[in-house]
Design a protein around this motif. Structure first.
Motif, PDB file in Angstrom:
ATOM      1  N   HIS A  21       0.872  -1.181   0.000  1.00 54.68           N
ATOM      2  CA  HIS A  21       0.000   0.000   0.000  1.00 54.68           C
ATOM      3  C   HIS A  21       0.905   1.226   0.000  1.00 54.68           C
ATOM      4  N   THR A  27      -2.878   0.797  -4.011  1.00 52.63           N
ATOM      5  CA  THR A  27      -2.481  -0.591  -3.800  1.00 52.63           C
ATOM      6  C   THR A  27      -1.777  -1.114  -5.043  1.00 52.63           C
ATOM      7  N   TRP A  57      -2.279  -2.772 -10.392  1.00 52.82           N
ATOM      8  CA  TRP A  57      -2.476  -1.550  -9.629  1.00 52.82           C
ATOM      9  C   TRP A  57      -3.917  -1.391  -9.162  1.00 52.82           C
ATOM     10  N   ARG A  58      -4.096  -0.700  -8.075  1.00 52.83           N
ATOM     11  CA  ARG A  58      -5.371  -0.235  -7.520  1.00 52.83           C
ATOM     12  C   ARG A  58      -6.381  -1.364  -7.332  1.00 52.83           C
ATOM     13  N   GLY A  59      -7.571  -1.223  -7.900  1.00 53.65           N
ATOM     14  CA  GLY A  59      -8.636  -2.220  -7.707  1.00 53.65           C
ATOM     15  C   GLY A  59      -8.265  -3.600  -8.212  1.00 53.65           C
ATOM     16  N   LEU A  60      -7.552  -3.644  -9.316  1.00 51.86           N
ATOM     17  CA  LEU A  60      -7.125  -4.935  -9.868  1.00 51.86           C
ATOM     18  C   LEU A  60      -6.175  -5.637  -8.894  1.00 51.86           C
ATOM     19  N   GLU A  62      -6.257  -5.274  -5.623  1.00 52.10           N
ATOM     20  CA  GLU A  62      -7.093  -5.732  -4.507  1.00 52.10           C
ATOM     21  C   GLU A  62      -7.759  -7.063  -4.831  1.00 52.10           C
ATOM     22  N   VAL A  63      -8.312  -7.182  -6.041  1.00 51.87           N
ATOM     23  CA  VAL A  63      -8.960  -8.422  -6.455  1.00 51.87           C
ATOM     24  C   VAL A  63      -7.946  -9.560  -6.526  1.00 51.87           C
ATOM     25  N   SER A  65      -5.203  -9.874  -4.847  1.00 51.53           N
ATOM     26  CA  SER A  65      -4.778 -10.274  -3.502  1.00 51.53           C
ATOM     27  C   SER A  65      -5.797 -11.184  -2.837  1.00 51.53           C
ATOM     28  N   LYS A  66      -7.064 -11.048  -3.181  1.00 51.12           N
ATOM     29  CA  LYS A  66      -8.123 -11.872  -2.585  1.00 51.12           C
ATOM     30  C   LYS A  66      -8.228 -13.248  -3.240  1.00 51.12           C
ATOM     31  N   ASN A 102      -6.023  -6.305 -17.102  1.00 54.80           N
ATOM     32  CA  ASN A 102      -7.096  -7.167 -16.613  1.00 54.80           C
ATOM     33  C   ASN A 102      -6.592  -8.597 -16.548  1.00 54.80           C
TER      34      ASN A 102
END
Length: 145
Positions: A21, A27, A57-60, A62-63, A65-66, A102
Motif C-alpha cells: 500500500h 495498492t 495496480w489499484r482495484g485490480l 485488490e482483487v 490479492s483476494k 485485466n
C-alpha cells in the motif's frame, strides 16, 4: 501512427501476490508468472519455462490479492514496461515487467474457493450445466430469443 504495446499471457502463479500500500492509499500487487511451451529436440520432448514479472495496480491489485494464489492458472492482458532503479550500491538496474490491465482466473470454480468443497454447505445455486440450458421452444420450433 502510434505503436501497440499488448501482452497476453496464460500461465501459473509462481507465488502468492505480494501486496503493498503506497502513499495516498494506492495498492500494488506483484507476482511471478510461469508460461511453458514444449517442443521436440532430437526426438525428445523438451519443456521450456519462461518467467514474467506481473504488476497490478489499484482495484485490480485488490482483487488479485483476494483470489489469486501460487499455482493458479490465470489469463493476463497488459503492457510491457521496462523501468530502471539504483540498488544499494548505487548501480543502475533495469527490470522488465507486465503491467496488467485485466486478468481472468482459469480452471474450475473449485480451484478458487477458499475452503475445501466437502466442507461447504449445500448450495441452492444451479450447477454450471444448468445455467446454460436452453429454454423450451415455441410451437414453431424456434428458440425463445
Amino acid at each position: 501512427m502510434s505503436g501497440i504495446n499488448k501482452v497476453i499471457l496464460v500461465g501459473h502463479l509462481g507465488k502468492d501476490p505480494e501486496v503493498r500500500h503506497l502513499d495516498g492509499g494506492v495498492t500494488v500487487a506483484s507476482f511471478p508468472l510461469a508460461t511453458s511451451e514444449t517442443y521436440n529436440k532430437d526426438g525428445k520432448r523438451v519443456e521450456q519455462t519462461e518467467w514474467h514479472n506481473i504488476v497490478l495496480w489499484r482495484g485490480l491489485a485488490e482483487v488479485a490479492s483476494k483470489y489469486l494464489q501460487k499455482g493458479k492458472l490465470v489469463y493476463i492482458e497488459g503492457k510491457l514496461r521496462t523501468r530502471s532503479f539504483e540498488d544499494k550500491e548505487k548501480v543502475k538496474k533495469y527490470v522488465t515487467e507486465i503491467v496488467a490491465e485485466n486478468f481472468t482466473m482459469l480452471g474450475r470454480k473449485s480451484d478458487f474457493e477458499q475452503t475445501p468443497a466437502a466442507s461447504l454447505p449445500q448450495s441452492t445455486e444451479p450447477k454450471i450445466q444448468d445455467e446454460f440450458t436452453i429454454g423450451p421452444s415455441d410451437e414453431n420450433g424456434d428458440l425463445p430469443f
